[in-house]
Enzyme design. Structure first.
Site, PDB file in Angstrom:
ATOM      1  N   ARG A 145       0.846  -1.194   0.000  1.00  0.00           N
ATOM      2  CA  ARG A 145       0.000   0.000   0.000  1.00  0.00           C
ATOM      3  C   ARG A 145       0.883   1.246   0.000  1.00  0.00           C
ATOM      4  O   ARG A 145       2.071   1.190   0.351  1.00  0.00           O
ATOM      5  CB  ARG A 145      -0.897   0.013   1.242  1.00  0.00           C
ATOM      6  CG  ARG A 145      -1.837  -1.182   1.369  1.00  0.00           C
ATOM      7  CD  ARG A 145      -2.614  -1.101   2.679  1.00  0.00           C
ATOM      8  NE  ARG A 145      -3.578  -2.185   2.833  1.00  0.00           N
ATOM      9  CZ  ARG A 145      -3.317  -3.350   3.436  1.00  0.00           C
ATOM     10  NH1 ARG A 145      -2.102  -3.575   3.945  1.00  0.00           N
ATOM     11  NH2 ARG A 145      -4.263  -4.279   3.539  1.00  0.00           N
ATOM     12  N   LYS A 169      -1.990  -2.808   7.916  1.00  0.00           N
ATOM     13  CA  LYS A 169      -3.096  -2.326   8.735  1.00  0.00           C
ATOM     14  C   LYS A 169      -3.111  -3.043  10.080  1.00  0.00           C
ATOM     15  O   LYS A 169      -2.796  -4.227  10.163  1.00  0.00           O
ATOM     16  CB  LYS A 169      -4.421  -2.548   8.005  1.00  0.00           C
ATOM     17  CG  LYS A 169      -4.614  -1.627   6.800  1.00  0.00           C
ATOM     18  CD  LYS A 169      -5.990  -1.790   6.198  1.00  0.00           C
ATOM     19  CE  LYS A 169      -6.216  -0.790   5.071  1.00  0.00           C
ATOM     20  NZ  LYS A 169      -7.569  -0.919   4.474  1.00  0.00           N
ATOM     21  N   HIS A 240      -2.591   2.816  -5.774  1.00  0.00           N
ATOM     22  CA  HIS A 240      -3.391   1.635  -5.462  1.00  0.00           C
ATOM     23  C   HIS A 240      -3.695   0.815  -6.711  1.00  0.00           C
ATOM     24  O   HIS A 240      -3.920  -0.397  -6.623  1.00  0.00           O
ATOM     25  CB  HIS A 240      -4.694   2.051  -4.764  1.00  0.00           C
ATOM     26  CG  HIS A 240      -5.121   1.088  -3.702  1.00  0.00           C
ATOM     27  ND1 HIS A 240      -4.395   0.885  -2.548  1.00  0.00           N
ATOM     28  CD2 HIS A 240      -6.186   0.246  -3.631  1.00  0.00           C
ATOM     29  CE1 HIS A 240      -5.005  -0.027  -1.799  1.00  0.00           C
ATOM     30  NE2 HIS A 240      -6.081  -0.440  -2.437  1.00  0.00           N
ATOM     31  N   ARG A 243      -1.160  -1.767  -6.962  1.00  0.00           N
ATOM     32  CA  ARG A 243      -1.443  -2.865  -6.027  1.00  0.00           C
ATOM     33  C   ARG A 243      -2.491  -3.806  -6.638  1.00  0.00           C
ATOM     34  O   ARG A 243      -2.361  -5.026  -6.569  1.00  0.00           O
ATOM     35  CB  ARG A 243      -1.930  -2.279  -4.700  1.00  0.00           C
ATOM     36  CG  ARG A 243      -2.354  -3.311  -3.647  1.00  0.00           C
ATOM     37  CD  ARG A 243      -2.606  -2.575  -2.324  1.00  0.00           C
ATOM     38  NE  ARG A 243      -3.395  -3.320  -1.377  1.00  0.00           N
ATOM     39  CZ  ARG A 243      -2.907  -4.211  -0.517  1.00  0.00           C
ATOM     40  NH1 ARG A 243      -1.609  -4.470  -0.531  1.00  0.00           N
ATOM     41  NH2 ARG A 243      -3.686  -4.840   0.342  1.00  0.00           N
ATOM     42  N   HIS A 266      -4.321  -8.932   3.501  1.00  0.00           N
ATOM     43  CA  HIS A 266      -5.759  -8.884   3.764  1.00  0.00           C
ATOM     44  C   HIS A 266      -6.103  -9.716   4.990  1.00  0.00           C
ATOM     45  O   HIS A 266      -5.530 -10.788   5.206  1.00  0.00           O
ATOM     46  CB  HIS A 266      -6.544  -9.435   2.553  1.00  0.00           C
ATOM     47  CG  HIS A 266      -6.620  -8.481   1.412  1.00  0.00           C
ATOM     48  ND1 HIS A 266      -6.923  -8.857   0.114  1.00  0.00           N
ATOM     49  CD2 HIS A 266      -6.423  -7.131   1.353  1.00  0.00           C
ATOM     50  CE1 HIS A 266      -6.918  -7.806  -0.673  1.00  0.00           C
ATOM     51  NE2 HIS A 266      -6.616  -6.744   0.052  1.00  0.00           N
ATOM     52  N   TYR A 275     -10.532  -9.843  -6.882  1.00  0.00           N
ATOM     53  CA  TYR A 275      -9.599  -9.876  -8.002  1.00  0.00           C
ATOM     54  C   TYR A 275      -9.819 -11.084  -8.910  1.00  0.00           C
ATOM     55  O   TYR A 275      -9.346 -11.104 -10.035  1.00  0.00           O
ATOM     56  CB  TYR A 275      -8.154  -9.899  -7.492  1.00  0.00           C
ATOM     57  CG  TYR A 275      -7.775  -8.657  -6.732  1.00  0.00           C
ATOM     58  CD1 TYR A 275      -7.531  -7.453  -7.393  1.00  0.00           C
ATOM     59  CD2 TYR A 275      -7.667  -8.675  -5.347  1.00  0.00           C
ATOM     60  CE1 TYR A 275      -7.194  -6.308  -6.696  1.00  0.00           C
ATOM     61  CE2 TYR A 275      -7.316  -7.532  -4.637  1.00  0.00           C
ATOM     62  CZ  TYR A 275      -7.093  -6.358  -5.322  1.00  0.00           C
ATOM     63  OH  TYR A 275      -6.769  -5.224  -4.620  1.00  0.00           O
TER      64      TYR A 275
END
Length: 294
Positions: A145, A169, A240, A243, A266, A275
């Site tokens: 990211r 994250k 992004h 990514r 994730h 995706y």
């Protein structure tokens, strides 16, 4: 209450500063709405009807469903915290439902276009030129990211093992392998970094400005946009998108979905499955072109 809640997010939930800023902004907007519309000074006095009224107000302002849902998620977290802390007896967001949002497929760049960005464009040999190339290459070949790239330091790179440790994250770390080609370019970039700034400290940020200070989001956006403008047709030219391209190209080449999930950082497989649509569309195209009865 707001101060305690934000402390809870920062020190117990370990949310990033970017996320904390979003929560703080949403709650401040909600407080202003309560004061202006209902004369309420204390958010703990708000009920379901006041929260629903803010939701309607946001919709009438023309905000996207995703934005409204994010703000509602902020309120849900806030009132859940107040309820658990004993500040309120009932959680007024209990019956608040998220808005339905149209499913948007992630934009990505075709392999031929990204090859041109990396192989055909002539980047200047000075530090700035090679840094710009490294930004594009690193985003595409690792799938990190924007915030993860900006926060990366040289100490996070293990060039012997060919891997990078990334804090994602929730301040959770993950390890991403580095390909042979990007390793060679990182070593070249490291040499130029040392020549430009006399040395390379382990604590130095990986991507920096000409002043050796860490990069900032708009600089990365500008680098990506300037390079992609030359070869990419899609209107989306953000970090992004690289990514998304990383994930899509891996899946198109047959990568395991769980492996891609781990590489992207994730929390759940559901976030990665979006995706797969692009891969299925590619299979359909192959089928229609090759099958005699298609």
């Amino acid at each position: 209450m707001l101060f305690s809640f934000l402390n809870h997010l920062e020190f117990e939930k370990r949310y990033s500063e970017h996320t904390l800023s979003a929560y703080r902004r949403d709650l401040t907007q909600f407080e202003d709405f309560l004061k202006g519309a209902f004369g309420l000074e204390d958010p703990s006095e708000a009920g379901h009807s006041e929260i629903r009224a803010w939701m309607v107000d946001l919709i009438e302002q023309g905000l996207a469903a995703t934005t409204v849902n994010r703000k509602m998620a902020t309120l849900k977290s806030f009132y859940k915290f107040l309820h658990r802390s004993g500040e309120i007896q009932q959680n007024p967001t209990y019956k608040v439902r998220s808005l339905k949002k149209p499913r948007r497929l992630p934009a990505f760049i075709q392999e031929t276009a990204i090859d041109k960005v990396l192989d055909e464009w002539v980047y200047s040999e000075d530090f700035e030129g090679q840094r710009d190339r490294m930004v594009i290459e690193f985003l595409y070949l690792t799938g990190v990211r924007l915030s993860e790239l900006i926060g990366l330091r040289w100490m996070d790179l293990d060039l012997q093992k060919g891997e990078v440790k990334v804090m994602g994250k929730g301040r959770k770390y993950r390890i991403i392998p580095l390909s042979k080609s990007i390793l060679e370019n990182i070593i070249r970039y490291q040499k130029l970094f040392k020549e430009t700034f006399s040395n390379v400290e382990e604590s130095d940020y990986f991507i920096v400005r000409n002043t050796r200070e860490p990069a900032y989001p708009m600089l990365i956006y500008r680098i990506v946009r300037n390079q992609l403008d030359l070869f990419v047709q899609t209107s989306k030219r953000s970090p992004h998108v690289l990514r998304h391209t990383f994930a899509t190209h891996l899946l198109n080449k047959g990568a395991d979905l769980n492996a891609v999930k781990d590489l992207l950082g994730h929390a759940s497989l559901a976030a990665t499955q979006v995706y797969t649509h692009n891969s299925i569309e590619k299979l359909k195209a192959v089928f229609e072109q090759a099958h005699p009865k298609a």
